[in-house]
Scaffold this motif. Structure first.
Motif, PDB file in Angstrom:
ATOM      1  N   UNK A 149       0.789  -1.162   0.052  1.00 36.72           N
ATOM      2  CA  UNK A 149       0.110  -0.049   0.022  1.00 36.72           C
ATOM      3  C   UNK A 149       0.884   1.308  -0.208  1.00 36.72           C
ATOM      4  N   UNK A 150       2.031   1.136  -0.422  1.00 35.78           N
ATOM      5  CA  UNK A 150       3.065   2.258  -0.617  1.00 35.78           C
ATOM      6  C   UNK A 150       2.987   3.137   0.621  1.00 35.78           C
ATOM      7  N   UNK A 151       3.214   2.460   1.948  1.00 30.94           N
ATOM      8  CA  UNK A 151       3.417   3.045   3.227  1.00 30.94           C
ATOM      9  C   UNK A 151       4.888   2.802   3.730  1.00 30.94           C
ATOM     10  N   UNK A 152       5.410   3.719   4.519  1.00 26.15           N
ATOM     11  CA  UNK A 152       6.633   3.477   5.074  1.00 26.15           C
ATOM     12  C   UNK A 152       6.346   2.846   6.374  1.00 26.15           C
ATOM     13  N   UNK A 153       7.207   2.236   7.188  1.00 25.21           N
ATOM     14  CA  UNK A 153       6.978   1.806   8.514  1.00 25.21           C
ATOM     15  C   UNK A 153       7.910   2.293   9.514  1.00 25.21           C
ATOM     16  N   UNK A 154       7.511   2.435  10.825  1.00 26.63           N
ATOM     17  CA  UNK A 154       8.205   2.757  12.064  1.00 26.63           C
ATOM     18  C   UNK A 154       8.201   1.475  12.815  1.00 26.63           C
ATOM     19  N   UNK A 155       9.471   0.996  13.250  1.00 28.74           N
ATOM     20  CA  UNK A 155       9.674  -0.049  13.906  1.00 28.74           C
ATOM     21  C   UNK A 155       9.680   0.344  15.381  1.00 28.74           C
ATOM     22  N   UNK A 156       8.951  -0.547  16.138  1.00 22.87           N
ATOM     23  CA  UNK A 156       8.868  -0.209  17.776  1.00 22.87           C
ATOM     24  C   UNK A 156       8.858  -1.526  18.422  1.00 22.87           C
ATOM     25  N   UNK A 157       9.825  -1.851  19.391  1.00 22.55           N
ATOM     26  CA  UNK A 157      11.047  -0.879  19.645  1.00 22.55           C
ATOM     27  C   UNK A 157      11.864  -2.042  20.038  1.00 22.55           C
ATOM     28  N   UNK A 158      13.202  -1.626  20.681  1.00 21.25           N
ATOM     29  CA  UNK A 158      14.399  -2.713  20.438  1.00 21.25           C
ATOM     30  C   UNK A 158      14.703  -2.767  22.137  1.00 21.25           C
ATOM     31  N   UNK A 159      14.783  -1.583  22.889  1.00 16.69           N
ATOM     32  CA  UNK A 159      15.422  -1.462  24.181  1.00 16.69           C
ATOM     33  C   UNK A 159      14.515  -0.753  24.923  1.00 16.69           C
ATOM     34  N   UNK A 160      13.568  -1.404  25.857  1.00 16.61           N
ATOM     35  CA  UNK A 160      12.606  -1.187  26.407  1.00 16.61           C
ATOM     36  C   UNK A 160      12.393  -2.037  27.848  1.00 16.61           C
ATOM     37  N   UNK A 161      11.990  -1.274  28.724  1.00 20.51           N
ATOM     38  CA  UNK A 161      11.610  -2.038  30.093  1.00 20.51           C
ATOM     39  C   UNK A 161      10.424  -2.857  29.921  1.00 20.51           C
ATOM     40  N   UNK A 162       9.548  -2.732  29.049  1.00 20.08           N
ATOM     41  CA  UNK A 162       8.128  -3.377  29.351  1.00 20.08           C
ATOM     42  C   UNK A 162       8.125  -4.514  28.099  1.00 20.08           C
ATOM     43  N   UNK A 163       6.977  -5.353  28.422  1.00 16.76           N
ATOM     44  CA  UNK A 163       6.688  -6.197  27.266  1.00 16.76           C
ATOM     45  C   UNK A 163       7.989  -7.131  26.759  1.00 16.76           C
ATOM     46  N   UNK A 164       8.622  -7.477  27.646  1.00  8.15           N
ATOM     47  CA  UNK A 164       9.893  -8.305  27.691  1.00  8.15           C
ATOM     48  C   UNK A 164       9.512  -9.895  27.907  1.00  8.15           C
ATOM     49  N   UNK A 165       9.771 -10.662  27.146  1.00  6.99           N
ATOM     50  CA  UNK A 165       9.400 -11.848  27.630  1.00  6.99           C
ATOM     51  C   UNK A 165      10.238 -12.606  28.879  1.00  6.99           C
ATOM     52  N   UNK A 166       9.219 -13.562  29.418  1.00  7.91           N
ATOM     53  CA  UNK A 166       9.775 -14.124  30.783  1.00  7.91           C
ATOM     54  C   UNK A 166      11.123 -14.730  30.510  1.00  7.91           C
ATOM     55  N   UNK A 167      11.521 -15.354  29.573  1.00  8.15           N
ATOM     56  CA  UNK A 167      12.848 -16.026  29.543  1.00  8.15           C
ATOM     57  C   UNK A 167      13.857 -15.123  29.683  1.00  8.15           C
ATOM     58  N   UNK A 168      13.720 -13.802  29.272  1.00  8.48           N
ATOM     59  CA  UNK A 168      14.503 -12.780  29.368  1.00  8.48           C
ATOM     60  C   UNK A 168      14.683 -12.253  30.840  1.00  8.48           C
ATOM     61  N   UNK A 169      13.449 -11.636  31.349  1.00  4.61           N
ATOM     62  CA  UNK A 169      13.650 -10.973  32.460  1.00  4.61           C
ATOM     63  C   UNK A 169      14.041 -11.924  33.662  1.00  4.61           C
ATOM     64  N   UNK A 170      13.317 -13.315  33.698  1.00  4.63           N
ATOM     65  CA  UNK A 170      13.445 -14.397  34.800  1.00  4.63           C
ATOM     66  C   UNK A 170      14.797 -15.001  34.209  1.00  4.63           C
ATOM     67  N   UNK A 171      15.462 -14.972  33.378  1.00  3.64           N
ATOM     68  CA  UNK A 171      16.698 -15.715  33.026  1.00  3.64           C
ATOM     69  C   UNK A 171      17.641 -15.645  33.980  1.00  3.64           C
ATOM     70  N   UNK A 172      18.829 -16.684  34.082  1.00 10.18           N
ATOM     71  CA  UNK A 172      19.779 -16.381  34.618  1.00 10.18           C
ATOM     72  C   UNK A 172      21.082 -16.090  34.000  1.00 10.18           C
ATOM     73  N   UNK A 173      21.228 -14.959  33.374  1.00 11.65           N
ATOM     74  CA  UNK A 173      22.288 -14.463  32.607  1.00 11.65           C
ATOM     75  C   UNK A 173      23.317 -13.913  33.213  1.00 11.65           C
ATOM     76  N   UNK A 174      24.561 -14.149  32.659  1.00 10.20           N
ATOM     77  CA  UNK A 174      25.640 -13.196  33.028  1.00 10.20           C
ATOM     78  C   UNK A 174      25.476 -12.036  32.380  1.00 10.20           C
ATOM     79  N   UNK A 175      26.164 -11.040  32.914  1.00  9.14           N
ATOM     80  CA  UNK A 175      26.051  -9.589  32.056  1.00  9.14           C
ATOM     81  C   UNK A 175      26.614  -9.710  30.687  1.00  9.14           C
ATOM     82  N   UNK A 176      27.502 -10.360  30.318  1.00 13.03           N
ATOM     83  CA  UNK A 176      27.967 -10.596  29.102  1.00 13.03           C
ATOM     84  C   UNK A 176      27.009 -11.431  28.046  1.00 13.03           C
TER      85      UNK A 176
END
Ligand code: G3I
Length: 404
Positions: A149-176
């Motif tokens: 439809x000849x439209x441009x797109x805004x991508x939303x979003x890459x680095x945010x505090x909200x709507x992150x999956x549980x595997x990420x927020x509850x995961x046991x990851x090192x900083x690296x």
């Protein structure tokens, strides 16, 4: 945790998502070590898509005057956008996903707008629901629709505090490991749509009202503010043409929060970080005054060498049993019009996006139960004074030779 509704702010802090729907494909991916990517729906959904396209074509045949739309009224080079309704609060409502299933909605989205923003479909919990598994299907559908439809797109979003999956927020990851997860996410998602996304909200809502980094932001809290520069650099490597933005609410005016962005962006630019834009979302309310310094605030960021945009505007109000009053609708129209005019008046503001164009699908009553009527058309797509005010303002800008 429900959103806070502090009277000082014009926008709530979004709730952190908890238990999530898991796609069958995602479940299979959990056990697999390699990165899996879902790009196609199961075959029944493919059949549905063919049927949808046929229905779309039937509705499109019946189109109204193609000149009598917002996108047709806009000057050349100025993008009039809408969020694409899907995911998020829609999943709690008694209707199917609007973008996937509502043909009339899709028809209007195509006819009225020249820019689309993914309301939820590109957020982490949707596009990266399991570790090592990306589900591109809903986001691909938006990008494909935009191209058709000849439209441009805004991508939303890459680095945010909200709507992150549980595997990420509850995961046991090192900083690296966490840093590598973010790098992989940004590179994978941004490169997939390289050349097809005009603007990315790289960092969303990173500051509190006081101008401090938000503690809920897992990336900044765990990895330090330096991760913001990395995020912009990784996004730029993945798509050198996309304009990379900071995006936030309650930054329409000069205040501690917008000042914090102003300071941070100057530091990042001095370090050569590819930051291209700063955007006030503009979730406004008739209960509060209009941010009269919006234009001046946009201009100060443009003076740093950035572009700017209005990315999520809506104007909500307290709605009584009889619906909004004429006075409320007039005030709403005035707010929309002034925000658009502020954008048009600033040379590098070329994109104005409303966070949904019909009250049928607005997020507002879900967050603010006594409020609503925040968009420019009713639940049955009748134009409100706000729609007409936007259209008139765009036509006036076109006649006045905006951009020339
Ligand atoms: O995931 C939880 C679930 O576990 C819980 O049971 C359920 C109960 O209320 O809530 C679920 O969270 C929902 C979330 O989407 C999940 O995707 C929220 O209720 C729901 O309100 C939320 O809505 C989205 C919201 O972002 C989340 O912050 C809206 O659809 C979306 O329009 C809105 O968009 C944001 C922009 O991205 C950023 N700027 C503000 C704007 C409006 O809030």
């Amino acid at each position: 945790m429900r959103p806070s509704r502090s009277p000082r702010t014009t926008h709530p802090v979004p709730a952190r998502p908890r238990g999530r729907r898991l796609l069958a494909l995602a479940a299979a991916a959990v056990a697999a070590p390699a990165v899996l990517v879902a790009t196609a729906a199961p075959s029944t959904a493919v059949d549905d898509r063919a049927a949808d396209r046929a229905k779309d074509r039937a509705v499109l045949k019946d189109h109204q005057n193609p000149r009598d739309t917002l996108r047709a009224a806009a000057p050349k080079g100025f993008y009039l956008g809408s969020a694409v309704a899907g995911g998020g609060h829609h999943e709690e409502q008694p209707y199917a996903d609007p973008f996937a299933y509502d043909v009339e909605y899709r028809d209007r989205l195509a006819r009225e707008f020249s820019s689309l923003s993914a309301e939820n479909q590109m957020k982490w919990e949707y596009i990266h629901p399991q570790q090592g598994f990306y589900n591109f299907y809903p986001a691909d559908a938006i990008v494909r629709f935009a191209q058709e439809h000849d439209q441009v797109v805004r991508g939303h979003t890459l680095l945010w505090h909200s709507q992150n999956p549980e595997w990420l927020t509850e995961g046991d990851f090192t900083d690296e490991e966490l840093r590598e997860i973010l790098r992989d996410h940004i590179s994978t998602v941004v490169s997939r749509y390289a050349g097809r996304i005009q603007q990315w909200d790289v960092a969303n809502e990173i500051f509190t009202e006081e101008g401090e980094f938000r503690e809920e932001n897992i990336w900044i809290t765990r990895l330090g503010p330096g991760i913001i520069a990395d995020a912009f650099r990784w996004a730029h490597e993945a798509d050198p043409k996309a304009k990379l933005y900071f995006n936030d609410y309650n930054v329409e005016s000069f205040n501690a929060k917008s000042d914090a962005y102003y300071e941070l962006i100057q530091d990042l630019l001095a370090d050569g970080v590819p930051v291209h834009g700063f955007a006030p979302q503009s979730h406004l309310s008739t209960q509060y005054g209009f941010p009269n310094d919006l234009r001046a605030n946009l201009q100060r960021f443009v003076d740093l060498g950035l572009e700017t945009a209005i990315t999520e505007i809506d104007v909500r109000m307290e709605v009584g049993e009889d619906g909004p009053t004429a006075a409320q609708l007039a005030q709403q129209a005035d707010y929309y019009q002034r925000a658009l005019q502020a954008c048009l008046d600033v040379r590098e503001c070329k994109s104005f996006t409303i966070w949904g164009f019909t009250d049928k699908y607005s997020w507002v009553p879900v967050f603010f139960p006594s409020e609503g009527s925040a968009t420019v058309t009713t639940e049955t797509y009748e134009r409100k004074p706000a729609y007409n005010a936007l259209q008139d303002t765009l036509r006036a800008a076109t006649r006045a030779g905006w951009g020339r």
